[in-house]
Design a protein around this motif. Structure first.
Motif, PDB file in Angstrom:
ATOM      1  N   GLU B  15       0.839  -1.208   0.000  1.00 25.67           N
ATOM      2  CA  GLU B  15       0.000   0.000   0.000  1.00 25.67           C
ATOM      3  C   GLU B  15       0.866   1.247   0.000  1.00 25.67           C
ATOM      4  N   GLY B  16       0.452   2.223  -0.804  1.00 27.17           N
ATOM      5  CA  GLY B  16       1.184   3.478  -0.858  1.00 27.17           C
ATOM      6  C   GLY B  16       2.220   3.526  -1.960  1.00 27.17           C
ATOM      7  N   ALA B  78       0.104   5.807  -5.218  1.00 28.87           N
ATOM      8  CA  ALA B  78      -0.497   5.697  -3.876  1.00 28.87           C
ATOM      9  C   ALA B  78      -1.499   4.555  -3.824  1.00 28.87           C
ATOM     10  N   THR B  79      -1.038   3.362  -4.171  1.00 30.76           N
ATOM     11  CA  THR B  79      -1.952   2.210  -4.257  1.00 30.76           C
ATOM     12  C   THR B  79      -2.633   1.933  -2.917  1.00 30.76           C
ATOM     13  N   ASP B  83      -7.289  -1.557  -4.721  1.00 28.59           N
ATOM     14  CA  ASP B  83      -6.816  -1.602  -6.107  1.00 28.59           C
ATOM     15  C   ASP B  83      -6.491  -3.036  -6.536  1.00 28.59           C
ATOM     16  N   THR B  84      -6.509  -3.955  -5.593  1.00 28.13           N
ATOM     17  CA  THR B  84      -6.272  -5.367  -5.912  1.00 28.13           C
ATOM     18  C   THR B  84      -7.326  -5.838  -6.909  1.00 28.13           C
ATOM     19  N   ALA B  85      -6.857  -6.304  -8.066  1.00 28.88           N
ATOM     20  CA  ALA B  85      -7.776  -6.669  -9.153  1.00 28.88           C
ATOM     21  C   ALA B  85      -6.945  -7.203 -10.322  1.00 28.88           C
ATOM     22  N   VAL B  86      -7.638  -7.656 -11.347  1.00 31.29           N
ATOM     23  CA  VAL B  86      -6.980  -7.982 -12.619  1.00 31.29           C
ATOM     24  C   VAL B  86      -7.151  -6.779 -13.538  1.00 31.29           C
ATOM     25  N   MET B 110      -0.708  -5.185  -0.975  1.00 29.59           N
ATOM     26  CA  MET B 110      -0.649  -5.730   0.381  1.00 29.59           C
ATOM     27  C   MET B 110      -0.625  -4.600   1.409  1.00 29.59           C
ATOM     28  N   PRO B 111      -1.213  -4.853   2.576  1.00 28.65           N
ATOM     29  CA  PRO B 111      -1.229  -3.800   3.616  1.00 28.65           C
ATOM     30  C   PRO B 111       0.181  -3.461   4.071  1.00 28.65           C
TER      31      PRO B 111
END
Lengths: 114, 111
Positions: B15-16, B78-79, B83-86, B110-111
């Motif tokens: 993340e980030g 800045a994920t 945003d986890t996806a295909v 990931m966190p």
């Protein structure tokens, strides 16, 4: 906000049975599509219709037949399902064709053939 | 064969962080589109970039298009975990009555 509606969301059936998937769009679009998504997430076009007319018919087995009663509805019938038909079937619509236009997808209909 | 292809099958970041997904295609195009598909949902368009555009932004997303090398990229800054996806790139094929999708890149944040 969902504007392409698919039913059923999930269907389990045996080899040789017939299944149908329904799709309706409320966007006023002219073009509708059926895509097949396999377990590896590959998306393959099956059919596209424009204003109830079949435009694209990719090489799919003859047991697959699309049906369109009006430009807002595009159903998919599978006669005598096979194990390789297990997949997610995604319906989509666009204003007119894919030429620089956005496709709006439904949430998919998962088919499991046992 | 695929007319559009992402260059990575899977990516993971924390993340980030920022991440870029690349795509190459084989045909002349009217536009290239980026879609995201979250688990259990249909694909949803993120950005449509036309052949006469070089860059397009949508919030934390930035897409570029290079028609000379027939390639595109999608950058996410800045994920976030959501945003986890295909992520798919897609091009319109000749005749323009179908959109051809690449094989997709699974992004895990990931966190």
């Amino acid at each position: 906000e969902t504007a392409v509606f698919q039913t059923p969301n999930y269907h389990v059936t045996q080899v040789g049975n017939e299944v149908s998937f329904n799709c309706k769009q409320t966007l006023g679009h002219d073009t509708m599509y059926w895509y097949k998504q396999d377990s590896k997430k590959l998306l393959k076009i099956m059919f596209s219709y424009n204003n109830k007319q079949l435009i694209v018919n990719e090489t799919v087995p003859r047991r697959f037949s699309p049906q369109s009663s009006d430009k807002a509805h595009l159903n998919l019938r599978i006669k005598s399902v096979e194990p390789e038909d297990s997949a997610v079937y995604l319906c989509a619509s666009s204003l007119q064709g894919a030429h620089g236009n956005t496709l709006y997808f439904g949430e998919g209909s998962r088919l499991i053939v046992v | 064969s695929q007319l559009a292809e992402e260059n990575s099958w899977a990516l993971s970041v924390h993340e980030g962080e920022s991440v870029t997904v690349n795509c190459s295609y084989k045909t002349s195009i009217t536009a290239l589109q980026w879609y995201r598909q979250k688990s259990g949902k249909g694909p949803a368009q993120l950005i449509l970039i036309r052949s006469n555009e070089r860059e397009k932004r949508n919030g934390r997303l930035r897409a570029t298009l290079d028609t000379s090398s027939q390639s595109s990229s999608l950058s996410i800054t800045a994920t976030r975990c959501e945003d986890t996806a295909v992520y798919f790139c897609a091009t319109d094929a000749s005749g323009s009555w179908q959109l051809i999708f690449g094989s997709g890149t699974q992004l895990t944040v990931m966190p």
